[in-house]
Design a protein around this motif. Structure first.
Motif, short mmCIF file in Angstrom:
data_model
loop_
_atom_site.label_atom_id
_atom_site.label_comp_id
_atom_site.label_asym_id
_atom_site.label_seq_id
_atom_site.Cartn_x
_atom_site.Cartn_y
_atom_site.Cartn_z
N SER A 331 0.89 -1.26 0.02
CA SER A 331 0.02 -0.13 0.16
C SER A 331 0.87 1.18 0.08
O SER A 331 0.14 2.44 -0.15
CB SER A 331 -0.90 -0.15 1.27
OG SER A 331 -0.06 0.03 2.52
N SER A 332 2.19 1.02 0.07
CA SER A 332 3.15 2.19 0.22
C SER A 332 3.18 3.17 -1.32
O SER A 332 2.92 2.45 -2.27
CB SER A 332 4.61 1.91 0.67
OG SER A 332 5.43 2.89 0.23
N PRO A 381 1.16 3.90 8.32
CA PRO A 381 1.01 2.33 8.37
C PRO A 381 1.10 1.88 6.95
O PRO A 381 0.40 2.38 6.08
CB PRO A 381 -0.38 2.12 9.09
CG PRO A 381 -0.53 3.37 9.61
CD PRO A 381 0.03 4.54 8.97
N VAL A 382 1.77 0.52 6.69
CA VAL A 382 1.73 0.00 5.45
C VAL A 382 1.43 -1.24 5.49
O VAL A 382 1.88 -2.00 6.40
CB VAL A 382 3.31 0.44 4.71
CG1 VAL A 382 3.08 -0.29 3.57
CG2 VAL A 382 3.58 1.95 4.51
N VAL A 383 0.87 -1.99 4.56
CA VAL A 383 0.50 -3.31 4.57
C VAL A 383 1.33 -3.69 3.25
O VAL A 383 1.18 -3.08 2.15
CB VAL A 383 -1.12 -3.65 4.45
CG1 VAL A 383 -1.18 -5.12 4.10
CG2 VAL A 383 -1.63 -3.21 5.57
N THR A 384 1.96 -5.01 3.43
CA THR A 384 2.89 -5.57 2.36
C THR A 384 2.37 -6.95 2.39
O THR A 384 2.83 -7.58 3.18
CB THR A 384 4.26 -5.19 2.52
OG1 THR A 384 4.51 -3.80 2.65
CG2 THR A 384 4.71 -5.97 1.07
N ARG A 385 1.96 -7.55 1.24
CA ARG A 385 1.97 -8.86 1.10
C ARG A 385 2.96 -9.64 0.16
O ARG A 385 3.16 -9.01 -0.89
CB ARG A 385 0.39 -9.21 0.65
CG ARG A 385 -0.72 -8.93 1.36
CD ARG A 385 -2.14 -9.23 0.67
NE ARG A 385 -3.36 -8.79 1.65
CZ ARG A 385 -4.51 -9.06 1.14
NH1 ARG A 385 -4.67 -9.48 -0.03
NH2 ARG A 385 -5.42 -8.54 2.23
N ILE A 386 3.78 -10.48 0.73
CA ILE A 386 4.96 -11.13 0.10
C ILE A 386 4.64 -12.45 -0.26
O ILE A 386 4.05 -13.32 0.70
CB ILE A 386 6.22 -10.90 1.11
CG1 ILE A 386 6.38 -9.39 1.51
CG2 ILE A 386 7.19 -11.47 0.44
CD1 ILE A 386 7.34 -9.23 2.38
N GLN A 435 1.77 -11.60 5.30
CA GLN A 435 1.61 -10.34 5.21
C GLN A 435 2.32 -9.38 6.39
O GLN A 435 2.37 -9.93 7.55
CB GLN A 435 -0.06 -9.89 5.36
CG GLN A 435 -0.40 -8.63 5.41
CD GLN A 435 -1.98 -8.32 5.54
OE1 GLN A 435 -2.34 -8.79 4.38
NE2 GLN A 435 -2.54 -7.84 6.35
N VAL A 436 2.89 -8.24 6.06
CA VAL A 436 3.81 -7.56 7.02
C VAL A 436 3.02 -6.36 7.46
O VAL A 436 2.80 -5.72 6.07
CB VAL A 436 4.95 -7.40 6.47
CG1 VAL A 436 5.97 -6.72 7.59
CG2 VAL A 436 5.75 -8.69 6.31
N GLN A 437 2.85 -5.84 8.44
CA GLN A 437 2.36 -4.40 8.88
C GLN A 437 3.76 -3.83 9.23
O GLN A 437 4.27 -4.27 10.18
CB GLN A 437 1.43 -4.61 10.13
CG GLN A 437 0.01 -5.06 9.66
CD GLN A 437 0.07 -6.67 9.74
OE1 GLN A 437 0.65 -7.10 10.59
NE2 GLN A 437 -0.74 -7.23 8.71
N SER A 438 3.80 -2.62 8.63
CA SER A 438 5.16 -1.97 8.92
C SER A 438 4.79 -0.52 8.89
O SER A 438 3.54 -0.04 8.56
CB SER A 438 6.19 -2.09 7.87
OG SER A 438 5.81 -1.79 6.45
#
Length: 825
Positions: A331-332, A381-386, A435-438
């Protein structure tokens, strides 16, 4: 010739030796059979082939120790093992390895000498290897200092655990710790027992090369410069000696020495292959040095193609093609870096990730879910799915600063100081979807410029320490870069601009050619002199120079942002934002520095020119009223928003594709194709030429009236066309069977009968057609040679006509008689 001791044969065939009698009436040993009859007298100085075969061990009878082949096996393994230098630092591992190879092979030779059954010989060697390892590495916990016991097993487990940690966390060359030495000696010792079993016990020296190849793969995969021509030639020499000694053993029997001609013949056969193996890498694309292509590595230790600290990051970048595709959707609005691990201890001669086991906390569910816990309350806040199907590493990829991970399989721990996530299992799962919340920082140059110097106790000492013997040129470079600036942020920007300036260039090959590939203070010092390197060198330079100027620092390893795939997932971000998908692979492997600022935490900089993306807060503003914006997406691999050109002039960006692959000029392409054609032609024509040379020698030998060379050639023709002899065959029985199975014509049958009769007279009566003796079977003095070779050509032509096209090609270009004459029990 006295025929009173001979029995009459069938009409028209003269007389044959009575059963149990050999050439010139001498007694034949039991079991000599066809080996004595199909080999002309005087051609071999040793006993017959059948006599060389070891008799089964029974009744306490001793067998052949086969010491020569066993010694050649040990020599070949040790020569291959020398290439481990560079994977393990120094030579302290070699003495222990000598014991691990020589002692078990001495035991296998003794087992053969005592006549133990073949299956027990490698068992003895393995048992002695275990005792040797116990004496070398666990003497204090072993019975009598060398017999394994419960304490030995516990010690072995501890050594393997230590080796596992080194493999996962260190880069080559690794330190010669006991665990690594134990793993090296155990593995190569087992290869030595296997090689000895194949070459000396089972008498298959050519197959023994598989074990030698396994040893060579260790440095070929792990060393940055690959195996290297010198070590490759040493290994080839060891294999050549093993083949020569094994061949001599089969030909001459126990105790025979390897003569010069045998070595010369073996060298003549192997020389073309060695020359091609050494020369081809210099002209084929992707091969830039050594006997294997630099950078084209397979990460066997990790089970996939992930970023493994054991393999230098430069190897991933130098791969001729990309590997290990990873996709992530974020989402960044800025491209994100996938961070794997960090390097913070710069005190050693080499740098490697530290697991920081005492600092880690168990379970990713315990990570702080509140973004304010990161110290970045103003962050986004950023959501990243790897997602990955091939990446495998003990370190979990995540954007920085991660505050939560969901969906990752396995048992993980995390470090609150570095925020790295490490697997507690043997290694990370290859297939992962998580999924990572950063938290992404929202920083401006103005904010950073007003931050004070970090307090001494703000971070652990490991993030600020430098060795006392720091090279002077590193201190000088730091002083030159920050001249005229005072605040921590201004110093950081000055160092970044210094490294991205026109004096430095991005190069994957310069460090390899200059001998400073890798990391460490000596490497960094050389890089600042040469001013050419890749991301590891630039990141390390900025991290060390920042510490020299009082700024805490560390170096991160992972992947640069990669490229957009064009796909998006609508409404799945923290506030309903779409997730934009990117993909990275091995060519995006990257290193970058992270610097600590009081009140802002750890933030990323990008000193490597033409790689990655410079964060907004680290972009140097120019004073020119009209600026030419540079977009990251001008480089198809690096998407992102507009970026302002830095104030310091830079060299034109290097396209990653241009950097990652060596140039393939038309000249090298044509030369490579020509060498490939010559290699294929040589592979096809070499057996044909060797077989033809053998036939020519025999024809010259038959010119003086001898029938033995003619019969030898006939026997080889039978093998080539699919009619080999049997153990129990005599010349008469073999000739009769050949006539029947090959369906020879009457003319060829008569020619074969004349050849057989001539050979029988010469072999049994000791009378050659050119020796002045009376003719037998129509073969007289002086005329037998020409007619016999003509008869041979008649039989050969009939065999050729009776064989299909594929069979004729096989007999001509891949003649089986080169590798096998007749096999006997």
């Amino acid at each position: 010739m006295d025929c009173r001791r001979r029995s009459p044969g069938p009409a028209g065939t003269g007389c044959v030796v009575a059963p149990g009698r050999g050439p010139a009436g001498r007694p034949l040993r039991r079991g000599a059979g066809m080996s004595a009859l199909l080999t002309r007298p005087g051609t071999r100085s040793g006993p017959s082939r059948s006599a060389q075969q070891p008799e089964p061990a029974s009744g306490g009878r001793r067998g052949a120790a086969n010491v020569a082949v066993g010694a050649a096996s040990a020599l070949a393994v040790l020569l291959c093992s020398l290439s481990v230098h560079g994977v393990i630092e120094g030579w302290s591992w070699l003495p222990r390895l000598l014991f691990a190879v020589l002692v078990p092979l001495a035991a296998t030779a003794g087992a053969r000498r005592l006549g133990l059954p073949q299956p027990l010989v490698p068992v003895v060697g393995t048992a002695v290897l275990i005792c040797t390892l116990a004496w070398l590495f666990a003497a204090s916990s072993s019975i009598l200092g060398f017999l394994p016991g419960p304490g030995t097993v516990a010690r072995a487990e501890a050594l393997l655990s230590e080796a596992h940690a080194v493999v996962l966390t260190e880069v080559t060359p690794v330190q010669p710790l006991p665990g690594i030495l134990f793993l090296c000696c155990a593995g190569i010792g087992l290869v030595a027992v296997l090689t000895d079993t194949l070459a000396a016990t089972l008498r298959m020296p050519a197959t023994a090369g598989l074990g030698l190849f396994a040893v060579l793969m260790i440095p070929a995969v792990l060393k940055p410069e690959s195996l290297g021509t010198g070590y490759f030639l040493l290994a080839a020499a060891g294999y050549l000696v093993l083949l020569a000694v094994g061949a001599r053993r089969e030909q001459q029997g126990p105790g025979a020495r390897v003569s010069g001609p045998w070595l010369a013949r073996a060298a003549a056969v192997c020389a073309p292959s060695l020359v091609l193996a050494v020369l081809l890498p210099s002209v084929l694309p992707g091969f830039t040095g050594g006997a294997f292509p630099e950078g084209a590595r397979f990460s066997f230790l990790s089970g996939g193609t992930g970023l493994n600290p054991v393999v230098s990051l430069g190897n991933d970048l130098r791969q001729p093609g990309s590997a290990g595709r990873i996709t992530y959707a974020t989402s960044s609005t800025e491209p994100v870096y996938l961070r794997s691990t960090t390097l913070e201890d710069f005190s050693g001669s080499r740098w490697a990730p530290d697991t920081r086991a005492d600092e880690r906390r168990e379970g990713i569910s315990t990570m702080p879910q509140d973004p304010s816990a990161s110290g970045r309350g103003q962050g986004t806040p950023v959501v990243t799915r790897i997602s990955s199907r091939t990446y495998s590493s003990p370190w979990l990829l995540a954007p920085y600063y991660p505050v939560g991970v969901t969906g990752a399989d396995g048992n993980w721990s995390w470090d609150p100081k570095t925020m790295t996530v490490l697997s507690n299992d043997a290694g990370g799962d290859v297939k992962q979807d998580y999924q990572v919340q950063s938290v992404s920082p929202q920083l401006t140059p103005e904010q950073l410029a007003g931050l004070p110097q970090a307090a001494p106790n703000s971070v652990d000492a490991v993030f600020t320490e430098l060795p006392d013997d720091l090279p002077g040129n590193i201190r000088d470079a730091a002083a030159e870069a920050v001249k005229g600036v005072s605040s921590p942020y201004d110093k950081a920007m000055a160092i970044q601009s210094y490294l991205r300036g026109p004096a430095f260039s991005y190069s994957l090959e310069a460090p390899v050619q200059g001998g400073y590939d890798g990391n460490g203070m000596s490497v960094l010092s050389e890089f600042l002199e040469r001013k050419a390197g890749y991301c590891v060198h630039f990141a390390a330079a900025m991290a060390v120079m920042a510490r020299e100027e009082g700024i805490p620092s560390r170096m991160a390893l992972g992947y640069a942002p990669g490229q957009r795939t064009g796909r998006t997932t609508e409404g799945t971000g923290p506030n309903g934002e779409p997730l934009r998908e990117y993909e990275v692979d091995s060519t995006d492997a990257h290193a970058w520095p992270e610097l600590y600022f009081e009140g802002a935490g750890w933030i990323r900089f990008e000193p490597t020119p033409s790689r990655g993306s410079v964060p907004e807060y680290a972009r140097q503003q120019t004073a020119a009223p009209a600026e030419t914006p540079i977009r990251d997406d001008d480089d198809p691999r690096i998407p992102g928003p507009p970026v302002t050109a830095p104030a310091v002039p830079q060299e034109p960006p290097l396209e990653p594709e241009t950097v990652l692959e060596p140039s393939d000029t038309p000249e090298t392409a044509w030369l490579g194709a020509l060498l490939a054609v010559l290699a294929a032609a040589g592979a096809v024509m070499t057996p044909w030429a060797m077989r033809r040379r053998r036939a020519v020698r025999r024809r010259h030998a038959a010119a003086d009236g001898r029938a033995g060379p003619v019969w030898d050639e006939l026997a080889d023709l039978g093998i080539d066309y699919g009619y080999p002899g049997r153990t129990s065959d005599t010349p008469r029985s073999y000739a009769g069977r050949l006539i029947q199975e090959a369906g020879l014509s009457p003319g060829a049958e008569e020619a074969l009968t004349r050849i057989r009769n001539s050979f029988e007279v010469e072999a049994y009566a000791g009378v050659g057609s050119g020796s002045g003796g009376g003719g037998v079977g129509g073969v007289g003095p002086g005329s037998g040679a020409a007619s016999s070779w003509a008869d041979l050509e008649t039989v050969q032509e009939d065999l050729r006509r009776g064989t299909g096209l594929l069979g004729r090609i096989h007999a001509r270009f891949l003649p089986p008689s080169l590798a096998m004459r007749f096999r006997h029990d």
